[in-house]
Design an enzyme around this catalytic site. Structure first.
Site, short mmCIF file in Angstrom:
data_model
loop_
_atom_site.label_atom_id
_atom_site.label_comp_id
_atom_site.label_asym_id
_atom_site.label_seq_id
_atom_site.Cartn_x
_atom_site.Cartn_y
_atom_site.Cartn_z
N ASP A 196 0.90 -1.16 0.00
CA ASP A 196 0.00 0.00 0.00
C ASP A 196 0.93 1.20 0.00
OD1 ASP A 196 -1.43 2.28 0.84
OD2 ASP A 196 -2.98 1.00 1.70
N HIS A 197 0.94 1.94 -1.10
CA HIS A 197 2.00 2.95 -1.22
C HIS A 197 1.87 4.06 -0.17
CE1 HIS A 197 -0.90 5.34 -3.58
NE2 HIS A 197 -0.11 6.36 -3.36
N HIS A 259 -5.80 2.77 1.61
CA HIS A 259 -5.10 3.98 2.08
C HIS A 259 -5.77 4.61 3.32
CE1 HIS A 259 -3.24 3.27 -1.64
NE2 HIS A 259 -3.99 4.01 -2.41
C1 BG6 Z 1 -4.05 5.06 -5.84
C2 BG6 Z 1 -5.42 5.18 -6.41
O1 BG6 Z 1 -3.92 3.89 -5.09
O2 BG6 Z 1 -3.80 6.19 -5.00
C3 BG6 Z 1 -5.57 6.45 -7.20
O3 BG6 Z 1 -5.69 4.07 -7.25
C4 BG6 Z 1 -5.21 7.65 -6.34
O4 BG6 Z 1 -6.89 6.62 -7.71
C5 BG6 Z 1 -3.85 7.43 -5.68
O5 BG6 Z 1 -5.17 8.80 -7.17
C6 BG6 Z 1 -3.57 8.52 -4.66
O6 BG6 Z 1 -2.24 8.43 -4.25
P1 BG6 Z 1 -1.44 9.71 -3.75
O7 BG6 Z 1 -0.13 9.15 -3.33
O8 BG6 Z 1 -1.37 10.64 -4.92
O9 BG6 Z 1 -2.25 10.28 -2.63
#
Ligand code: BG6
Length: 510
Positions: A196-197, A259
């Site tokens: 989960d990034h 997230h």
């Molecule tokens: C991704 C989603 O996991 O996270 C995207 O699939 C979203 O739709 C993105 O835009 C948001 O990531 P960050 O790091 O830009 O908040």
């Protein structure tokens, strides 16, 4: 993870990490966006930071016919141009390999085995392999099955094999459980790294350090002192070129079980006994399991959905969601979600957690607002002060990372009047701009075998257990009022009502 004891501030902020041990990384889906935008730059940054082993190689696998030269050229377009021609650059280029392959074909994996053996010989990667599934989710089970059947996932004689699985991990609880069941038939839990990034973001990792590395916050981090927690994740982007994926997923699935749940669990968890992977994840899982799933009736009142119509974002006119490429003109898919959740445990009972997340909103901004209870008013009764403002601690996740603590102070003058002032800390001022993509720490941790920042099966399932009732109700009652917020706004009015009904408000984000 990189939560090794924090250095003193004046220690130049640099943690001299050790390079990971020898390994080869295989990326399935190597020509896709994720690989090019995130993985390759992160690997390159790791190499420049001397955290990638000298004995390293990457093998890209994808269905596209592409020569090695073309692959290297493509990669080079995503790395800093100023680095071209440097020693690090040349070394990185030499590490890159490409193999065309169909993920469902056993021959691909036989050939991959041969390529990896040759790489072990040439690069000394020692039969340690990190398989990264940067593909569409429909391939996850198949690739793991093929890795199992070909023997490539088998760890023996001290050689490790690990598999990183991207999101979305399932599209509801049943499918997430089925995917867990399939992959756990082949891999042990210790070999699986569900990514989960958000956990790669410095500010997200900092929530734990902030809470447990300081003595002053934890004593007040509970229902006695906290009135509510409000999490905002606002994006200004729309669905870009991902319309066909997104129209099937929607914001609820795309953002909430993963997230948003990471942010909630790190905010709500109990202190772990150590920073070891299982100790941390046990506490996160416990917090998630204490979130009360909404009943169907609750979904109607506590879960709000929205879809953007046309509007103006950052001064530019943008089209409605239904006009985006790949999106049905009658789409009922939500691009915004707000929810009120309750965590039923001793720390949090009675403290609502509100969350909202949406696309094409007024500003790109992610924050956790911890709002404390008001002080008793009695003392100020016969003064010019009419109302005491509650204290709030805002943890800013992105893009302006930092913390701000708001409190009341006397406005100078003969009358007793109060104003809210802020004590704040900005990451970039103390530590400089973060040059990383967020994937560096995650890739490095996989290579050193630290799974703390990865989701365990029970955490993923707990996330789906919370959103499943909402999915069910929304499926049988499709939205009738879409689009219900203008692009460039803060979402539908119902999201404001959700808090106003409780006498609260979303923090105004300027
Ligand atoms: C991704 C989603 O996991 O996270 C995207 O699939 C979203 O739709 C993105 O835009 C948001 O990531 P960050 O790091 O830009 O908040």
């Amino acid at each position: 993870m990189s939560l090794s004891p924090v250095t003193e501030l004046d220690d130049e902020f640099e943690q001299a990490g050790k390079p990971a041990g020898p390994c080869a990384m295989v990326v399935f889906g190597a020509t896709g966006d994720l690989t090019m935008r995130k993985l390759v730059p992160a690997l390159y940054n790791l190499m420049k930071a001397h955290l990638l082993p000298r004995e390293f190689a990457m093998v890209g696998v994808a269905i596209d016919d592409m020569s090695l030269d073309d692959f290297r050229q493509k990669v080079s377009r995503f790395l800093q141009v100023e680095d071209h021609g440097t020693e690090a650059w040349d070394r990185f280029q030499q590490c890159l390999h490409y193999m065309r392959g169909d993920f469902g074909d056993a021959a691909t994996f036989t050939q991959l085995g041969e390529v990896l053996s040759a790489i072990d010989q040439k690069f000394g990667t020692d039969q340690n392999y990190l398989f990264y599934l940067a593909t569409a989710p429909k391939f996850f089970s198949e690739i793991v099955k093929q890795l199992g059947q070909s023997g490539l996932s088998k760890q023996d004689n001290g050689h490790w094999r690990r598999v990183v699985i991207e999101k979305p991990f399932g599209h509801d609880l049943d499918s997430a459980q089925a995917l867990n069941y399939n992959i756990k038939g082949i891999l042990s839990e210790k070999q699986i790294y569900r990514i989960d990034h958000y956990l790669g973001k410095e500010t997200v990792q900092n929530i734990m350090v902030f809470r447990f590395g300081n003595g002053i916050f934890e004593p007040i981090w509970n229902r006695r002192y906290i009135d509510h927690v409000a999490i905002t994740n606002a994006e200004t982007v729309g669905v870009e070129l991902r319309g066909s994926y997104f129209d099937n997923a929607g914001t609820l699935r795309d953002m909430v079980p993963n997230h948003m749940m990471q942010l909630i669990s790190l905010t709500a968890m109990e202190p772990p006994a150590s920073f070891s992977a299982d100790a941390v994840r046990d506490e996160q899982a416990k917090a998630l399991n204490a979130i009360q799933p909404l009943s169907s009736e609750d979904v109607l009142h506590q879960a709000i959905r929205g879809q953007y119509g046309e509007g103006t974002v950052a001064g530019e006119k943008v089209q409605a969601y239904r006009a985006e490429p790949g999106v049905s003109p009658e789409s009922k898919t939500e691009t915004f979600v707000a929810m009120k959740l309750n965590i039923d445990n001793w720390r949090w009972a009675g403290v609502p957690f509100y969350l909202r997340t949406g696309k094409r909103m007024a500003k790109r901004h992610t924050e956790i607002n911890i709002q404390f209870k008001r002080a008793p008013f009695q003392l100020f009764r016969h003064t010019a002060v009419h109302k005491l403002q509650p204290n709030r601690l805002v943890i800013q996740i992105q893009p302006d990372e930092g913390m701000a603590l708001g409190f009341g102070a006397k406005i100078p003058g003969p009358q007793l009047r109060l104003g809210t002032v802020e004590m704040s800390f900005e990451y970039s001022k103390y530590f400089g701009a973060d040059p990383y993509t967020g994937y560096e720490v995650l890739l490095y941790d996989c290579m050193i075998g630290d799974a703390t920042l990865f989701q365990r099966a029970d955490m993923v399932e707990a996330g789906w257990r919370i959103v499943d009732p909402v999915i069910d109700v929304w499926r049988v009652l499709p939205a009738r009022n879409f689009p219900n917020y203008a692009a460039g706004s803060w979402g539908p009015k119902e999201a404001d009502d959700l808090m106003e009904r409780d006498g609260r408000q979303w923090r105004k984000i300027e």
